[in-house]
Design a protein around this motif. Structure first.
Motif, PDB file in Angstrom:
ATOM      1  N   PRO A   1       0.765  -1.039  -0.038  1.00 56.00           N
ATOM      2  CA  PRO A   1       0.171  -0.063   0.170  1.00 56.00           C
ATOM      3  C   PRO A   1       0.857   1.348  -0.137  1.00 56.00           C
ATOM      4  O   PRO A   1       0.282   2.322  -0.715  1.00 56.00           O
ATOM      5  CB  PRO A   1      -0.724  -0.044   1.245  1.00 56.00           C
ATOM      6  CG  PRO A   1      -0.866  -1.651   1.365  1.00 56.00           C
ATOM      7  CD  PRO A   1       0.248  -2.154   1.139  1.00 56.00           C
ATOM      8  N   MET A   2       1.922   1.418   0.698  1.00 51.02           N
ATOM      9  CA  MET A   2       2.791   2.586   0.755  1.00 51.02           C
ATOM     10  C   MET A   2       3.280   2.764  -0.620  1.00 51.02           C
ATOM     11  O   MET A   2       3.656   3.969  -1.103  1.00 51.02           O
ATOM     12  CB  MET A   2       3.912   2.374   1.751  1.00 51.02           C
ATOM     13  CG  MET A   2       3.285   2.038   3.034  1.00 51.02           C
ATOM     14  SD  MET A   2       2.526   3.888   3.495  1.00 51.02           S
ATOM     15  CE  MET A   2       3.638   4.856   3.704  1.00 51.02           C
ATOM     16  N   VAL A   3       3.787   1.878  -1.628  1.00 48.17           N
ATOM     17  CA  VAL A   3       4.208   1.856  -2.829  1.00 48.17           C
ATOM     18  C   VAL A   3       3.010   2.599  -3.664  1.00 48.17           C
ATOM     19  O   VAL A   3       3.299   3.436  -4.472  1.00 48.17           O
ATOM     20  CB  VAL A   3       4.296   0.513  -3.680  1.00 48.17           C
ATOM     21  CG1 VAL A   3       4.936   0.642  -5.045  1.00 48.17           C
ATOM     22  CG2 VAL A   3       5.770  -0.125  -2.893  1.00 48.17           C
ATOM     23  N   LYS A   4       1.757   2.197  -3.349  1.00 44.39           N
ATOM     24  CA  LYS A   4       0.575   2.816  -4.181  1.00 44.39           C
ATOM     25  C   LYS A   4       0.581   4.614  -3.722  1.00 44.39           C
ATOM     26  O   LYS A   4       0.295   5.203  -4.666  1.00 44.39           O
ATOM     27  CB  LYS A   4      -0.696   2.506  -3.836  1.00 44.39           C
ATOM     28  CG  LYS A   4      -0.774   0.783  -4.421  1.00 44.39           C
ATOM     29  CD  LYS A   4      -1.783   0.134  -4.180  1.00 44.39           C
ATOM     30  CE  LYS A   4      -1.944  -1.119  -4.419  1.00 44.39           C
ATOM     31  NZ  LYS A   4      -3.310  -2.086  -4.301  1.00 44.39           N
ATOM     32  N   LEU A   5       0.745   4.716  -2.434  1.00 41.66           N
ATOM     33  CA  LEU A   5       1.009   6.030  -2.153  1.00 41.66           C
ATOM     34  C   LEU A   5       1.946   6.702  -2.802  1.00 41.66           C
ATOM     35  O   LEU A   5       1.871   7.880  -3.159  1.00 41.66           O
ATOM     36  CB  LEU A   5       0.948   6.221  -0.451  1.00 41.66           C
ATOM     37  CG  LEU A   5       1.171   7.727  -0.061  1.00 41.66           C
ATOM     38  CD1 LEU A   5      -0.185   8.533  -0.212  1.00 41.66           C
ATOM     39  CD2 LEU A   5       1.521   7.656   1.530  1.00 41.66           C
ATOM     40  N   GLN A   6       3.274   6.221  -2.746  1.00 39.09           N
ATOM     41  CA  GLN A   6       4.369   6.508  -3.360  1.00 39.09           C
ATOM     42  C   GLN A   6       4.050   7.010  -4.934  1.00 39.09           C
ATOM     43  O   GLN A   6       4.620   8.069  -5.270  1.00 39.09           O
ATOM     44  CB  GLN A   6       5.604   5.893  -3.334  1.00 39.09           C
ATOM     45  CG  GLN A   6       6.495   5.930  -2.071  1.00 39.09           C
ATOM     46  CD  GLN A   6       7.661   5.071  -2.308  1.00 39.09           C
ATOM     47  OE1 GLN A   6       7.518   3.501  -2.378  1.00 39.09           O
ATOM     48  NE2 GLN A   6       8.792   5.493  -1.823  1.00 39.09           N
ATOM     49  N   ARG A   7       3.385   6.326  -5.620  1.00 41.90           N
ATOM     50  CA  ARG A   7       3.229   6.517  -7.003  1.00 41.90           C
ATOM     51  C   ARG A   7       2.027   7.620  -6.909  1.00 41.90           C
ATOM     52  O   ARG A   7       2.537   8.320  -7.763  1.00 41.90           O
ATOM     53  CB  ARG A   7       2.406   5.149  -7.332  1.00 41.90           C
ATOM     54  CG  ARG A   7       3.412   4.176  -7.644  1.00 41.90           C
ATOM     55  CD  ARG A   7       2.540   2.792  -8.340  1.00 41.90           C
ATOM     56  NE  ARG A   7       3.562   1.650  -8.249  1.00 41.90           N
ATOM     57  CZ  ARG A   7       3.294   0.601  -8.420  1.00 41.90           C
ATOM     58  NH1 ARG A   7       1.850   0.020  -8.174  1.00 41.90           N
ATOM     59  NH2 ARG A   7       4.188  -0.821  -8.257  1.00 41.90           N
ATOM     60  N   LYS A   8       1.127   7.598  -6.309  1.00 44.43           N
ATOM     61  CA  LYS A   8       0.155   8.932  -6.340  1.00 44.43           C
ATOM     62  C   LYS A   8       1.148  10.052  -6.042  1.00 44.43           C
ATOM     63  O   LYS A   8       0.768  11.196  -6.484  1.00 44.43           O
ATOM     64  CB  LYS A   8      -0.636   8.645  -5.114  1.00 44.43           C
ATOM     65  CG  LYS A   8      -1.852   9.572  -5.351  1.00 44.43           C
ATOM     66  CD  LYS A   8      -3.168   9.471  -4.384  1.00 44.43           C
ATOM     67  CE  LYS A   8      -4.407  10.467  -4.548  1.00 44.43           C
ATOM     68  NZ  LYS A   8      -4.815  10.412  -5.834  1.00 44.43           N
ATOM     69  N   VAL A   9       1.930  10.105  -4.937  1.00 44.04           N
ATOM     70  CA  VAL A   9       2.729  11.360  -4.869  1.00 44.04           C
ATOM     71  C   VAL A   9       3.593  11.663  -5.922  1.00 44.04           C
ATOM     72  O   VAL A   9       3.826  12.687  -6.333  1.00 44.04           O
ATOM     73  CB  VAL A   9       3.532  10.926  -3.330  1.00 44.04           C
ATOM     74  CG1 VAL A   9       4.416  12.187  -3.116  1.00 44.04           C
ATOM     75  CG2 VAL A   9       2.543  11.101  -2.107  1.00 44.04           C
TER      76      VAL A   9
ATOM     77  N   SER B   1       3.048  16.484 -11.735  1.00 40.46           N
ATOM     78  CA  SER B   1       2.131  17.546 -12.263  1.00 40.46           C
ATOM     79  C   SER B   1       2.201  18.885 -11.678  1.00 40.46           C
ATOM     80  O   SER B   1       1.643  19.878 -11.774  1.00 40.46           O
ATOM     81  CB  SER B   1       0.666  17.034 -12.274  1.00 40.46           C
ATOM     82  OG  SER B   1       0.352  16.907 -10.813  1.00 40.46           O
ATOM     83  N   ASN B   2       3.326  18.959 -10.874  1.00 36.95           N
ATOM     84  CA  ASN B   2       3.809  20.284  -9.968  1.00 36.95           C
ATOM     85  C   ASN B   2       2.618  20.433  -9.042  1.00 36.95           C
ATOM     86  O   ASN B   2       2.480  21.601  -8.651  1.00 36.95           O
ATOM     87  CB  ASN B   2       4.047  21.448 -11.145  1.00 36.95           C
ATOM     88  CG  ASN B   2       5.475  21.139 -11.712  1.00 36.95           C
ATOM     89  OD1 ASN B   2       6.205  20.647 -11.256  1.00 36.95           O
ATOM     90  ND2 ASN B   2       5.187  21.403 -13.064  1.00 36.95           N
TER      91      ASN B   2
ATOM     92  N   ASP C   1      10.327  19.320  -1.783  1.00 33.83           N
ATOM     93  CA  ASP C   1      10.786  19.959  -0.357  1.00 33.83           C
ATOM     94  C   ASP C   1       9.565  20.427   0.410  1.00 33.83           C
ATOM     95  O   ASP C   1       9.401  20.669   1.676  1.00 33.83           O
ATOM     96  CB  ASP C   1      11.646  21.114  -0.572  1.00 33.83           C
ATOM     97  CG  ASP C   1      11.071  22.344  -1.395  1.00 33.83           C
ATOM     98  OD1 ASP C   1      10.029  22.331  -1.890  1.00 33.83           O
ATOM     99  OD2 ASP C   1      11.857  23.338  -1.228  1.00 33.83           O
ATOM    100  N   ASP C   2       8.219  20.068  -0.072  1.00 28.35           N
ATOM    101  CA  ASP C   2       7.006  20.118   0.619  1.00 28.35           C
ATOM    102  C   ASP C   2       7.052  19.265   1.934  1.00 28.35           C
ATOM    103  O   ASP C   2       7.628  18.098   1.782  1.00 28.35           O
ATOM    104  CB  ASP C   2       5.814  19.935  -0.306  1.00 28.35           C
ATOM    105  CG  ASP C   2       5.376  21.042  -0.967  1.00 28.35           C
ATOM    106  OD1 ASP C   2       6.052  22.168  -0.801  1.00 28.35           O
ATOM    107  OD2 ASP C   2       4.580  20.740  -2.284  1.00 28.35           O
TER     108      ASP C   2
END
Length: 72
Positions: free
Chosen positions: A8-16, A22-23, A28-29
């Motif tokens: 699931p964390m890989v999925k979050l990484q992909r979304k991020v 897409s900026n 650095d946020d």
């Protein structure tokens, strides 16, 4: 051929990563900025991130840099 289910964390990484591309987010946020984009799902992801030792002041770049998610 073996089918592996992504952590699931890989999925979050992909979304991020998509949001970075897409900026919408910057590397650095701080992680808490994801809350605005994940809405109702944020409490779950915040808990997951904290379980892996992240604080909400850590940067998006730190999340993106993780190469392996180990639940142990």
């Amino acid at each position: 051929m073996t089918n592996q289910v992504a952590h699931p964390m890989v999925k979050l990484q992909r979304k991020v990563a998509s949001l970075l591309a897409s900026n919408v987010l910057k590397a650095d946020d701080q992680l808490w900025k994801i809350a605005f984009l994940l809405g109702d799902k944020w409490p779950h992801w915040k808990e997951e991130l904290q379980d892996f030792g992240f604080s909400m002041q850590d940067t998006i770049a730190e999340l993106s840099a993780v190469e392996s998610w180990d639940d142990e």
